[in-house]
Design an enzyme around this catalytic site. Structure first.
Site, PDB file in Angstrom:
ATOM      1  N   SER A 125       0.822  -1.205   0.000  1.00 21.59           N
ATOM      2  CA  SER A 125       0.000   0.000   0.000  1.00 21.59           C
ATOM      3  C   SER A 125       0.856   1.254   0.000  1.00 21.59           C
ATOM      4  O   SER A 125       1.953   1.266   0.562  1.00 21.59           O
ATOM      5  CB  SER A 125      -0.899  -0.008   1.244  1.00 21.59           C
ATOM      6  OG  SER A 125      -1.486   1.249   1.451  1.00 21.59           O
ATOM      7  N   TYR A 150      -1.885  -0.755  10.784  1.00 20.95           N
ATOM      8  CA  TYR A 150      -2.145  -1.366   9.467  1.00 20.95           C
ATOM      9  C   TYR A 150      -0.971  -1.066   8.530  1.00 20.95           C
ATOM     10  O   TYR A 150      -0.396  -1.970   7.926  1.00 20.95           O
ATOM     11  CB  TYR A 150      -3.455  -0.831   8.862  1.00 20.95           C
ATOM     12  CG  TYR A 150      -3.505  -1.066   7.375  1.00 20.95           C
ATOM     13  CD1 TYR A 150      -3.234  -0.034   6.480  1.00 20.95           C
ATOM     14  CD2 TYR A 150      -3.741  -2.337   6.863  1.00 20.95           C
ATOM     15  CE1 TYR A 150      -3.221  -0.263   5.113  1.00 20.95           C
ATOM     16  CE2 TYR A 150      -3.729  -2.572   5.506  1.00 20.95           C
ATOM     17  CZ  TYR A 150      -3.455  -1.529   4.631  1.00 20.95           C
ATOM     18  OH  TYR A 150      -3.430  -1.757   3.284  1.00 20.95           O
ATOM     19  N   LYS A 154       2.157  -3.542   6.658  1.00 22.00           N
ATOM     20  CA  LYS A 154       2.553  -3.575   5.237  1.00 22.00           C
ATOM     21  C   LYS A 154       4.075  -3.353   5.116  1.00 22.00           C
ATOM     22  O   LYS A 154       4.761  -4.001   4.342  1.00 22.00           O
ATOM     23  CB  LYS A 154       1.785  -2.529   4.429  1.00 22.00           C
ATOM     24  CG  LYS A 154       0.323  -2.860   4.250  1.00 22.00           C
ATOM     25  CD  LYS A 154       0.122  -4.203   3.551  1.00 22.00           C
ATOM     26  CE  LYS A 154      -1.335  -4.550   3.373  1.00 22.00           C
ATOM     27  NZ  LYS A 154      -1.538  -5.884   2.761  1.00 22.00           N
TER      28      LYS A 154
HETATM   29  C1  WQD Z   1      -9.748   9.497   1.039  1.00 19.62           C
HETATM   30  C2  WQD Z   1      -9.971  10.985   1.281  1.00 19.62           C
HETATM   31  C3  WQD Z   1     -10.321  11.564   3.585  1.00 19.62           C
HETATM   32  C4  WQD Z   1     -14.107   9.450   4.060  1.00 19.62           C
HETATM   33  C5  WQD Z   1      -7.083   4.505   2.854  1.00 19.62           C
HETATM   34  C6  WQD Z   1      -5.997   3.768   3.555  1.00 19.62           C
HETATM   35  C7  WQD Z   1      -4.970   3.307   2.578  1.00 19.62           C
HETATM   36  C8  WQD Z   1      -5.627   2.517   1.483  1.00 19.62           C
HETATM   37  C9  WQD Z   1      -6.724   3.317   0.821  1.00 19.62           C
HETATM   38  C10 WQD Z   1      -5.408   0.199   2.012  1.00 19.62           C
HETATM   39  C11 WQD Z   1      -9.247  11.473   2.522  1.00 19.62           C
HETATM   40  C12 WQD Z   1     -11.568  11.851   2.754  1.00 19.62           C
HETATM   41  C13 WQD Z   1     -12.921   9.954   3.531  1.00 19.62           C
HETATM   42  C14 WQD Z   1     -15.151  10.331   4.426  1.00 19.62           C
HETATM   43  C15 WQD Z   1     -13.797  12.179   3.700  1.00 19.62           C
HETATM   44  N1  WQD Z   1      -6.146   1.313   1.971  1.00 19.62           N
HETATM   45  N2  WQD Z   1     -12.787  11.303   3.356  1.00 19.62           N
HETATM   46  N3  WQD Z   1     -14.951  11.675   4.230  1.00 19.62           N
HETATM   47  O1  WQD Z   1      -7.401   7.391   3.856  1.00 19.62           O
HETATM   48  O2  WQD Z   1      -6.610   7.985   1.496  1.00 19.62           O
HETATM   49  O3  WQD Z   1      -6.534   5.638   2.258  1.00 19.62           O
HETATM   50  O4  WQD Z   1      -7.655   3.692   1.855  1.00 19.62           O
HETATM   51  O5  WQD Z   1      -4.310   0.026   1.584  1.00 19.62           O
HETATM   52  O6  WQD Z   1      -4.054   2.506   3.256  1.00 19.62           O
HETATM   53  O7  WQD Z   1      -5.389   4.692   4.432  1.00 19.62           O
HETATM   54  O8  WQD Z   1      -8.731   6.683   1.812  1.00 19.62           O
HETATM   55  O9  WQD Z   1     -11.108   6.805   1.205  1.00 19.62           O
HETATM   56  O10 WQD Z   1     -10.472   6.836   3.672  1.00 19.62           O
HETATM   57  O11 WQD Z   1     -10.014   8.831   2.275  1.00 19.62           O
HETATM   58  O12 WQD Z   1     -13.657  13.404   3.539  1.00 19.62           O
HETATM   59  O13 WQD Z   1     -16.250   9.932   4.917  1.00 19.62           O
HETATM   60  O14 WQD Z   1     -11.357  11.204   1.529  1.00 19.62           O
HETATM   61  O15 WQD Z   1     -10.082  12.630   4.492  1.00 19.62           O
HETATM   62  O16 WQD Z   1      -8.790  12.783   2.253  1.00 19.62           O
HETATM   63  P1  WQD Z   1      -7.294   7.042   2.424  1.00 19.62           P
HETATM   64  P2  WQD Z   1     -10.161   7.230   2.276  1.00 19.62           P
END
Ligand code: WQD
Length: 338
Positions: A125, A150, A154
């Site tokens: 990741s 997590y 990785k």
């Molecule tokens: C994306 C953006 C949030 C939800 C995660 C893991 C990463 C990988 C992919 C496994 C961010 C914003 C989110 C919400 C929001 N997984 N957001 N409201 O955190 O980039 O990555 O998933 O490997 O390891 O960390 O993905 O989709 O949670 O967030 O504003 O209800 O959307 O702040 O900027 P993230 P995400």
């Protein structure tokens, strides 16, 4: 060619099984159904016409893993997805994550080393980069202290594989995913919604379908063009195709190192507001959302330099953010009977 896909009933795993079968590979799935459902087998079969062999096994059980490989000593390669992957949950339950993600990797590797061809693809990741200093991120970017247990699993996983490859005949490719989104265009498989979604795109589509009242946007005062975080959202089918190409590279013994690392992203950064606009375009709906406080652990921006995967694997993404969002929305409507 017989390929083991662990976690093959999961989101990325199931899409990879479809691409493997479409290329003529025989696929065996191990999954403990902790974050998936046996129903996914029917979705895979609906797309490819082939129902994969499935064994409901838990890789944390060393003897079970050993028994499995006694039965299937003719496996030509392994793609390892099976792991717990919720960042927030890993902070609450670190031991669950270290046990599940690390011990299962160790037991799996012990058996893979007995295979005639120990070819191994590891699901890693972009989270291993932490808050990288330079954007876009390339594979030589220093891995930083993990921001969650997590992410740490990785990083540790990559180190274990590298150490084992140094003293064995293991050949491995580490694939560092950015943000996988969307669903197979047939809407026969997709991301199974279990509980309240932590990730942006499933939360958006569940809000769109009326399951959630409104989306909370975690902060709009970041140092980015529109103030919301930037991410590299990659269509899950593009991601799945990269796994088949990486596997074939090992089977053809074209890898130049015993362990190779590739970023899998689009190379394009999209903001939260841009993702919302993409949803509104494909759905014709106005998405209700409110701006709230930043989420602990979020980095302002992260997106991939994809030059290495493009040049070495000959792979690049084909789907746009709009197409990925449209596939996610089609899946959401399908599973809600809309
Ligand atoms: C994306 C953006 C949030 C939800 C995660 C893991 C990463 C990988 C992919 C496994 C961010 C914003 C989110 C919400 C929001 N997984 N957001 N409201 O955190 O980039 O990555 O998933 O490997 O390891 O960390 O993905 O989709 O949670 O967030 O504003 O209800 O959307 O702040 O900027 P993230 P995400």
């Amino acid at each position: 060619m017989k390929i083991l896909v662990t976690g093959g009933l999961g989101f990325i795993g199931s899409h990879t099984v479809v691409e493997l079968q479409s290329k003529g590979y025989e696929v065996i799935i191990i999954d403990n159904l902790s974050n998936s459902s046996e129903e996914v087998l029917n979705g895979i079969e609906a797309i490819t016409g082939i129902k994969p062999i499935f064994e409901n096994l838990d890789l944390r059980n060393k003897l079970v893993v050993k028994e499995f490989f006694k039965k299937h000593a003719d496996i030509n390669g392994v793609i390892h997805f099976a792991a717990s992957k919720a960042v927030g949950e890993s902070v609450e339950k670190p031991l669950l994550y270290y046990e599940n993600n690390i011990s299962s990797l160790i037991y799996l590797l012990e058996e893979i080393l007995q295979l005639r061809e120990p070819n191994f693809i590891f699901s890693s990741s972009c989270t291993v980069y932490g808050e990288a200093d330079v954007m876009p991120i390339n594979e030589n970017t220093a891995v930083k202290p993990a921001l969650s247990p997590y992410g740490n699993t990785k990083q540790i996983g990559e180190e274990i594989i590298t150490d084992v490859a140094k003293v064995s005949n293991l050949n491995a490719i580490l694939l560092r995913y950015f943000n996988p989104i969307g669903a197979h265009p047939s809407a026969e498989i997709g991301e199974l919604p279990l509980g309240v979604p932590q990730n942006l795109v499933p939360y958006i589509t569940q809000t769109g379908i009326g399951l959630r009242k409104e989306l909370s946007v975690y902060g709009n005062d970041y140092n980015t063009p529109d103030g919301t975080c930037l991410r590299d959202y990659i269509h899950v089918v593009d991601l799945a195709k990269a796994h088949v190409i990486a596997l074939q590279r090992l089977l053809d013994k074209k890898n130049v190192d015993k362990v190779e690392v590739f970023n899998l992203g689009t190379g394009v950064a999209s903001s939260v507001l841009e993702v919302i606009i993409a949803f509104e375009k494909c759905s014709g709906l106005k998405l209700p959302y409110k701006i709230v406080a930043k989420r602990e652990g979020d980095v302002p921006m992260t997106y991939a330099n994809t030059d290495k995967a493009n040049a070495v694997l000959g792979w690049k993404t084909e789907s746009t953010l709009d197409e990925a969002m449209a596939s996610a929305w089609k899946w959401e409507k399908k599973i809600r009977g809309k």
